[in-house]
Scaffold this motif. Structure first.
Motif, PDB file in Angstrom:
ATOM      1  N   MET A  33       0.846  -1.179   0.000  1.00 24.31           N
ATOM      2  CA  MET A  33       0.000   0.000   0.000  1.00 24.31           C
ATOM      3  C   MET A  33       0.887   1.236   0.000  1.00 24.31           C
ATOM      4  SD  MET A  33      -3.156  -1.034  -0.032  1.00 24.31           S
ATOM      5  CE  MET A  33      -3.986   0.513   0.333  1.00 24.31           C
ATOM      6  N   SER A  34       0.424   2.272  -0.677  1.00 24.83           N
ATOM      7  CA  SER A  34       1.217   3.490  -0.822  1.00 24.83           C
ATOM      8  C   SER A  34       0.423   4.719  -0.414  1.00 24.83           C
ATOM      9  CB  SER A  34       1.661   3.667  -2.274  1.00 24.83           C
ATOM     10  OG  SER A  34       2.575   2.685  -2.664  1.00 24.83           O
ATOM     11  N   TRP A  35       1.151   5.748  -0.016  1.00 25.52           N
ATOM     12  CA  TRP A  35       0.596   7.093   0.119  1.00 25.52           C
ATOM     13  C   TRP A  35       1.157   7.935  -1.031  1.00 25.52           C
ATOM     14  CZ3 TRP A  35      -3.352   8.303   3.113  1.00 25.52           C
ATOM     15  CH2 TRP A  35      -3.597   7.535   4.253  1.00 25.52           C
ATOM     16  N   VAL A  36       0.272   8.633  -1.694  1.00 22.94           N
ATOM     17  CA  VAL A  36       0.616   9.493  -2.823  1.00 22.94           C
ATOM     18  C   VAL A  36      -0.046  10.842  -2.567  1.00 22.94           C
ATOM     19  CG1 VAL A  36       0.449   9.792  -5.327  1.00 22.94           C
ATOM     20  CG2 VAL A  36       0.686   7.491  -4.355  1.00 22.94           C
ATOM     21  N   ARG A  37       0.623  11.909  -2.917  1.00 24.87           N
ATOM     22  CA  ARG A  37       0.033  13.209  -2.654  1.00 24.87           C
ATOM     23  C   ARG A  37       0.007  14.061  -3.919  1.00 24.87           C
ATOM     24  NH1 ARG A  37       4.306  16.988   0.741  1.00 24.87           N
ATOM     25  NH2 ARG A  37       5.653  17.518  -1.037  1.00 24.87           N
ATOM     26  N   GLN A  38      -0.847  15.069  -3.879  1.00 28.16           N
ATOM     27  CA  GLN A  38      -0.910  16.054  -4.959  1.00 28.16           C
ATOM     28  C   GLN A  38      -1.005  17.435  -4.338  1.00 28.16           C
ATOM     29  OE1 GLN A  38      -4.121  15.686  -7.850  1.00 28.16           O
ATOM     30  NE2 GLN A  38      -2.802  16.616  -9.392  1.00 28.16           N
ATOM     31  N   ALA A  39       0.077  18.178  -4.438  1.00 28.04           N
ATOM     32  CA  ALA A  39       0.111  19.536  -3.923  1.00 28.04           C
ATOM     33  C   ALA A  39      -0.620  20.462  -4.889  1.00 28.04           C
ATOM     34  CB  ALA A  39       1.551  19.980  -3.734  1.00 28.04           C
ATOM     35  N   PRO A  40      -1.061  21.615  -4.414  1.00 26.43           N
ATOM     36  CA  PRO A  40      -1.789  22.542  -5.287  1.00 26.43           C
ATOM     37  C   PRO A  40      -1.002  22.887  -6.550  1.00 26.43           C
ATOM     38  CG  PRO A  40      -1.964  23.253  -3.008  1.00 26.43           C
ATOM     39  CD  PRO A  40      -0.984  22.115  -3.030  1.00 26.43           C
ATOM     40  N   ASP A  49       5.582   3.813   0.923  1.00 21.89           N
ATOM     41  CA  ASP A  49       4.833   2.578   0.752  1.00 21.89           C
ATOM     42  C   ASP A  49       5.258   1.554   1.788  1.00 21.89           C
ATOM     43  OD1 ASP A  49       6.636   1.610  -2.284  1.00 21.89           O
ATOM     44  OD2 ASP A  49       7.141   1.239  -0.190  1.00 21.89           O
ATOM     45  N   MET A  50       4.458   0.507   1.888  1.00 20.94           N
ATOM     46  CA  MET A  50       4.723  -0.547   2.860  1.00 20.94           C
ATOM     47  C   MET A  50       4.270  -1.881   2.287  1.00 20.94           C
ATOM     48  SD  MET A  50       3.446  -0.903   6.827  1.00 20.94           S
ATOM     49  CE  MET A  50       4.927  -0.250   7.594  1.00 20.94           C
ATOM     50  N   ALA A  51       5.081  -2.895   2.487  1.00 20.74           N
ATOM     51  CA  ALA A  51       4.732  -4.236   2.051  1.00 20.74           C
ATOM     52  C   ALA A  51       3.535  -4.771   2.833  1.00 20.74           C
ATOM     53  CB  ALA A  51       5.931  -5.164   2.230  1.00 20.74           C
ATOM     54  N   THR A  77      -6.333  -1.489   7.666  1.00 17.75           N
ATOM     55  CA  THR A  77      -6.164  -0.040   7.692  1.00 17.75           C
ATOM     56  C   THR A  77      -4.694   0.330   7.567  1.00 17.75           C
ATOM     57  OG1 THR A  77      -8.123   0.212   9.085  1.00 17.75           O
ATOM     58  CG2 THR A  77      -6.623   2.078   8.972  1.00 17.75           C
ATOM     59  N   LEU A  78      -4.451   1.309   6.734  1.00 21.99           N
ATOM     60  CA  LEU A  78      -3.130   1.891   6.535  1.00 21.99           C
ATOM     61  C   LEU A  78      -3.099   3.242   7.250  1.00 21.99           C
ATOM     62  CD1 LEU A  78      -0.441   1.618   4.759  1.00 21.99           C
ATOM     63  CD2 LEU A  78      -1.622   3.162   3.173  1.00 21.99           C
ATOM     64  N   ALA A  91      -1.387  19.419   0.785  1.00 25.97           N
ATOM     65  CA  ALA A  91      -1.668  18.591  -0.384  1.00 25.97           C
ATOM     66  C   ALA A  91      -2.895  17.741  -0.118  1.00 25.97           C
ATOM     67  CB  ALA A  91      -0.471  17.686  -0.701  1.00 25.97           C
ATOM     68  N   LEU A  92      -3.383  17.145  -1.180  1.00 27.30           N
ATOM     69  CA  LEU A  92      -4.412  16.108  -1.087  1.00 27.30           C
ATOM     70  C   LEU A  92      -3.669  14.778  -1.035  1.00 27.30           C
ATOM     71  CD1 LEU A  92      -7.480  15.566  -1.129  1.00 27.30           C
ATOM     72  CD2 LEU A  92      -7.326  15.469  -3.616  1.00 27.30           C
ATOM     73  N   TYR A  93      -3.888  14.026   0.025  1.00 30.80           N
ATOM     74  CA  TYR A  93      -3.166  12.779   0.240  1.00 30.80           C
ATOM     75  C   TYR A  93      -4.082  11.595  -0.082  1.00 30.80           C
ATOM     76  CZ  TYR A  93       0.674  15.282   2.387  1.00 30.80           C
ATOM     77  OH  TYR A  93       1.748  16.118   2.602  1.00 30.80           O
ATOM     78  N   TYR A  94      -3.580  10.722  -0.941  1.00 31.53           N
ATOM     79  CA  TYR A  94      -4.306   9.530  -1.347  1.00 31.53           C
ATOM     80  C   TYR A  94      -3.599   8.282  -0.835  1.00 31.53           C
ATOM     81  CZ  TYR A  94      -6.300  12.542  -5.040  1.00 31.53           C
ATOM     82  OH  TYR A  94      -6.924  13.544  -5.744  1.00 31.53           O
ATOM     83  N   CYS A  95      -4.376   7.269  -0.509  1.00 30.81           N
ATOM     84  CA  CYS A  95      -3.780   5.950  -0.382  1.00 30.81           C
ATOM     85  C   CYS A  95      -4.125   5.164  -1.654  1.00 30.81           C
ATOM     86  CB  CYS A  95      -4.255   5.210   0.865  1.00 30.81           C
ATOM     87  SG  CYS A  95      -6.001   4.777   0.900  1.00 30.81           S
ATOM     88  N   ALA A  96      -3.256   4.251  -1.994  1.00 27.72           N
ATOM     89  CA  ALA A  96      -3.433   3.487  -3.227  1.00 27.72           C
ATOM     90  C   ALA A  96      -2.933   2.067  -3.031  1.00 27.72           C
ATOM     91  CB  ALA A  96      -2.686   4.156  -4.377  1.00 27.72           C
ATOM     92  N   ARG A  97      -3.614   1.139  -3.655  1.00 32.32           N
ATOM     93  CA  ARG A  97      -3.158  -0.238  -3.647  1.00 32.32           C
ATOM     94  C   ARG A  97      -2.122  -0.411  -4.735  1.00 32.32           C
ATOM     95  NH1 ARG A  97      -7.197  -5.363  -4.443  1.00 32.32           N
ATOM     96  NH2 ARG A  97      -6.975  -4.802  -6.646  1.00 32.32           N
TER      97      ARG A  97
END
Length: 118
Positions: A33-40, A49-51, A77-78, A91-97
Motif C-alpha cells: 500500500m502506498s501514500w501518494v500526494r498532490q500539492a496545489p 509505501d509498505m509491504a 487499515t493503513l 496537499a491532497l493525500y491519497y492511499c493506493a493499492r
C-alpha cells in the motif's frame, strides 16, 4: 474494492496529523500500500509505501524522519503519521493499492486534504 482516507484537516506549522486509509473488498495483507500526494498546482507524487506484511517500508527523501507509514492488517487499515508539518506539506493525500510495490496502482481512495497554515 474500496479505500477510504480520513484524518486530514487544517493544522498549524509544526503540528502533527495521523491519516488513515480503511480498506475493504480485498485481502489487505496481500498487497503493498502506498501514500501518494498532490500539492496545489502539481502532479501526483509518491510519498511512501509498505509491504503487505509490514516488513518493508520506503519513503521519498524529503519526508524521512518526519513521516511514518504503518498498517494494521487485522483492521485492514493503513496509517501515516506526519510530524513537524510545514506549509509545503499542504496537499491532497491519497492511499493506493500497489500491485507489486512498483508503483503500479490499481485502486485509489478519494483523498484527504491536509492544509498547513498559521
Amino acid at each position: 474494492v474500496q479505500l477510504v482516507e480520513s484524518g486530514g484537516g487544517l493544522v498549524q506549522p509544526g503540528g502533527s496529523l495521523r491519516l488513515s486509509c480503511a480498506a475493504s473488498g480485498f485481502t489487505f495483507s496481500s498487497y503493498y500500500m502506498s501514500w501518494v500526494r498532490q500539492a496545489p498546482g502539481k502532479g501526483l507524487e509518491w510519498v511512501s509505501d509498505m509491504a503487505g506484511d509490514g516488513g518493508r517500508t520506503s519513503y521519498v527523501d524529503f519526508v524521512k524522519g518526519r513521516f511514518t507509514i504503518s498498517r494494521d492488517n487485522a483492521k485492514s487499515t493503513l496509517y501515516r503519521q506526519i510530524n513537524s508539518l510545514q506549509p509545503e506539506a499542504t496537499a491532497l493525500y491519497y492511499c493506493a493499492r500497489d500491485l507489486a510495490g512498483s508503483g503500479d496502482y490499481d485502486c485509489w481512495g478519494q483523498g484527504t486534504q491536509v492544509t498547513v497554515s498559521s
